[in-house]
Design an enzyme around this catalytic site. Structure first.
Site, short mmCIF file in Angstrom:
data_model
loop_
_atom_site.label_atom_id
_atom_site.label_comp_id
_atom_site.label_asym_id
_atom_site.label_seq_id
_atom_site.Cartn_x
_atom_site.Cartn_y
_atom_site.Cartn_z
N ASP A 58 -19.11 0.43 -11.38
CA ASP A 58 -20.20 0.36 -10.41
C ASP A 58 -21.42 0.98 -11.09
O ASP A 58 -21.30 1.73 -12.06
CB ASP A 58 -19.81 1.13 -9.15
CG ASP A 58 -20.96 1.25 -8.18
OD1 ASP A 58 -21.57 0.21 -7.88
OD2 ASP A 58 -21.25 2.37 -7.73
N ASP A 62 -16.94 0.70 -2.97
CA ASP A 62 -16.12 0.55 -4.18
C ASP A 62 -14.63 0.70 -3.90
O ASP A 62 -13.80 0.33 -4.74
CB ASP A 62 -16.52 1.60 -5.24
CG ASP A 62 -17.94 1.43 -5.72
OD1 ASP A 62 -18.37 0.28 -5.86
OD2 ASP A 62 -18.62 2.44 -5.94
#
Length: 764
Positions: free
Chosen positions: A309, A509
């Site tokens: 990420d 996430d």
């Protein structure tokens, strides 16, 4: 439970040692029959213990090489080789005791977490301090934390400051200073005077409780490599039975078969692999890395693709103002005043960045401030209607930017832009930047060195924001504008090609972390959802610990496999020698004992870094490393001021005092900092790193910065008159931008080098 089982193992070992000693004394006294009885008495309880374990294993559908040890003990007693039987019993009891000791050493860091878990808290109620059970603490309670006490629950600091030891949580040795209002995590130890804390969570919802849960899960999981060892054990059992039977048939002597059984060593298969993996988990815990069991560690060792990420993982998640685009007639400071007036009423990170950028300006108070869920803030400032937010927010309010303002190259390339509208018309665009974490390049290099061959960024941000960061870190692919569902699809696609790790920190996430072969969560400031979904949690807010976790996993798995191979190879050689008649049962039992100990002690080498792992050199406190790196935050701010001053040159001679202040700051802060580094720090670092002149490039940058600061001073003297200003202004702008770029690059390069002599150095 573990301590009780360990005590039983030590008791059994003591019994065998006593029986062996009594038997030896009787044999030396000329009483062979009595000696044989003593040895048999030492061996048979161990045989009963092993038999009970085999029955339990069969009940679970498993059959292991403990059968060999049981056959060897019973066969030795039946054939009158009771001394050999007692030595085999010593092997079994000693192996189990060694396992208990090794597991205790390998899991010491994890056990420390459990032992230090707070059970009570001191609550302040009506001016009185009362000691309560930790389960009674509720959010909003005011707690009193005494010196050397462990913080019971997560909270915010009420006092002006506190000194906290977070080594149990993060592995960081140095205490940290917290200021009033700072978030304090449970599990930290008060390393200074007593302070008060406002609880923000219950004990079960706090950081330390989550770590304890992860720790227990890590300790209880059975590693896949251990299951693989069990499968090898069945094959080894078949080979042992075949070889001992053949030796008996060919020689006609059952003692020959017994000798083969005696030297067939099960301990490397049963104990060495899990001990090596648990040693790796313990090493990781000392570095602030919680690995949820041997299975996760073994999968981590196989990872070849890593997905990242962006925001909060590769970047700090704290944006700063990079540049400003304005309509004609509006100055930068005026735009910032209006923007900061509204931003003061918002909690968004971009608002915080605008408030920071406006420090030193006279920011007015705003009326009727409203924060809108659609991505903006509205209100009235100095009698004017003001909007601050995303382009979509302004469009929804009928105040979208014009083609002229919205079409600039800086805005087109920006990842994040905050727009300002006055009285229904967009007048300014604040281009935001969220730079790389200082340790991010080092983290990427460590992952590459540990065997990760493909790096992919998966982010919900615009491609324009992701591309520069991916290019700086040399990523292999960038996937931008992704939803959480898109991230799962990306992880699934990468998993089809190679074992994959996902590294992230946010709630969005969590699904991708769970979908990967190994999920790695930035747990220090990330979300609980990410930490629960992940297999590995980084308790310290440093991305380079991800590379360190992979290196530890690779080392631990390698040691586990090597310890199995070592034990099986030595055992195989001894079995062949025993089958040939050259190794009688008693001598074989002694040889077998040595093989077991060697394999298990080799497994414990996983507690130490391998030759391929990063082991930084260090410098002494006299080098003033902490002091110099601690000054970098102010130097970064000064670089930003140089950039802003360069932008302001176009406003004319009225900005001359601002330029002179920037030049004075360089003389007062940058140049003394550089001289102090060259006097003490650079020589010490050069000695630690070795080589011909490792600090030459950084020292050359110092010289260039000093030269350019002299040019800036000369240009400012020339600009003192109106005519001089016109001729000096273009060069002033160039020198200021150059100084900003060079100083920023120098700080980044210096921190990369200093990280080699202190793994904890990071930007402040």
């Amino acid at each position: 439970m573990t301590e009780r089982i360990g005590g039983q193992r030590y008791l059994l070992l003591g019994w065998v040692l006593l029986g062996l000693a009594v038997g030896a004394v009787l044999a030396l006294a000329g009483l062979p029959r009595e000696a044989s009885l003593a040895w048999a008495a030492a061996a048979l309880p161990v045989a009963a213990h092993v038999a009970l374990g085999i029955v339990r294993a069969l009940g679970g559908g498993q059959l292991g090489v403990d059968v060999i040890a049981l056959a060897a003990i019973l066969g030795a007693v039946a054939l009158g080789e009771t001394a050999a039987g007692a030595v085999v019993a010593l092997m079994v009891a000693g192996g189990e005791a060694l396992e208990a000791w090794a597991e205790g050493r390998a899991t010491r860091s994890l056990s420390d977490l459990l032992a230090r878990a707070p059970r009570t808290a001191a609550r302040i109620s009506d001016g009185e301090v009362e000691q309560i059970d930790i389960g009674e603490v509720a959010p909003g309670d005011l707690l009193f934390v005494r010196p050397a006490e462990t913080v019971a629950v997560d909270g915010t600091l009420e006092d002006a400051e506190a000194t906290l030891d977070e080594s149990t949580l993060t592995g960081e040795a140095m205490p940290v200073q917290a200021r009033q209002g700072a978030a304090v995590r449970s599990g930290a130890v008060n390393a200074g005077p007593a302070f008060t804390l406002r609880a923000t969570a219950t004990s079960e919802a706090s950081t330390y409780a989550a770590i304890v849960r992860l720790t227990r899960q890590a300790a209880e999981e059975r590693p896949p490599l251990a299951r693989l060892a069990d499968r090898w054990a069945l094959g080894f059992l078949a080979v042992t039975a075949a070889l001992s039977g053949t030796a008996w048939i060919v020689s006609g002597d059952p003692v020959r078969a017994l000798a083969v059984l005696v030297v067939a060593t099960p301990c490397p298969l049963i104990l060495a692999a899990p001990i090596a993996l648990m040693a790796g988990i313990g090493r990781a815990a000392r570095r602030g890395i919680v690995v949820k069991g041997g299975g996760a560690l073994e999968r981590l060792a196989r990872v070849r693709t890593a997905l990242f990420d962006k925001t909060g993982t590769l970047t700090p998640g704290r944006p700063r103002l990079a540049s400003t685009e304005l309509e004609e007639g509006l100055g930068r400071d005026e735009a910032l005043r209006f923007a900061a007036a509204l931003a003061q009423g918002s909690t968004h990170p971009v608002s915080a960045a605008l408030v920071t950028a406006a420090k030193g300006l006279s920011v007015p108070l705003a009326d009727s401030v409203t924060e809108h869920a659609g991505g903006g803030v509205s209100g009235r400032v100095e009698g004017r209607d003001v909007l601050l937010g995303s382009e979509g927010f302004l469009d929804a309010q009928g105040a979208g930017p014009s083609d002229g303002l919205g079409g600039s190259a800086a805005i087109a390339a920006a990842g994040s832009v905050a727009w300002l509208a006055l009285d229904g018309r967009a007048v300014a665009a604040f281009v935001m930047a969220d730079g790389l974490r200082p340790e991010a390049p080092r983290a990427i290099r460590r992952l590459r060195a540990a065997g990760v061959t493909r790096l992919v960024m998966v982010t919900g941000d615009r491609a324009a924001a992701a591309a520069p960061i991916a290019a700086a870190l040399r990523f292999d692919a960038v996937l931008a504008d992704l939803s959480p569902e898109d991230k799962i699809a990306a992880v699934t696609a990468e998993r089809a090609a190679a074992p994959t790790a996902m590294i992230g920190d946010g709630v969005n996430d969590a699904p991708a972390l769970a979908a990967a072969d190994v999920g790695i969560a930035m747990g220090a400031h990330g979300t609980a959802a990410a930490a629960e979904a992940a297999d590995v949690v980084l308790l310290v807010d440093r991305l380079d610990r991800a590379g360190e976790a992979v290196a530890i996993a690779v080392r631990s798995r390698s040691v586990a496999v090597q310890s199995i191979a070592l034990g099986m190879a030595l055992s195989g050689i001894a079995m062949v020698v025993a089958a040939a008649g050259y190794l009688p049962p008693l001598a074989g039992a002694l040889v077998q004992e040595g093989i077991d100990v060697a394999a298990i002690l080799f497994a414990l080498t996983a507690l130490r870094p391998g030759r391929q792992e990063h082991r930084p050199a260090t410098v002494s406190g006299d080098a003033e490393l902490a002091e110099r790196t601690g000054e970098h935050a102010r130097l970064r701010a000064l670089a930003g001021e140089l950039r802003a001053a360069a932008d302001a040159v176009s406003q004319g001679r009225e900005v001359l005092p601002r330029l002179e202040a920037a030049e004075a700051a360089i003389r007062a802060e940058v140049l003394p900092h550089q001289r102090a580094e060259e006097a003490n720090l650079y020589p010490a670092v050069a000695r630690a790193l070795g080589g011909r002149d490792p600090m030459a490039a950084l020292a050359r940058m110092h010289a260039e910065i000093e030269t350019m600061s002299g040019q800036l001073a000369a240009l400012l003297r020339l600009a003192a008159t109106e005519e001089g200003w016109r001729s000096a202004a273009p060069e002033l702008r160039r020198v200021l931008f150059s100084l900003d770029a060079l100083l920023t690059l120098h700080i980044a390069a210096e921190e990369e080098v200093l990280a080699e002599v202190s793994p904890e150095v990071s930007a402040h």
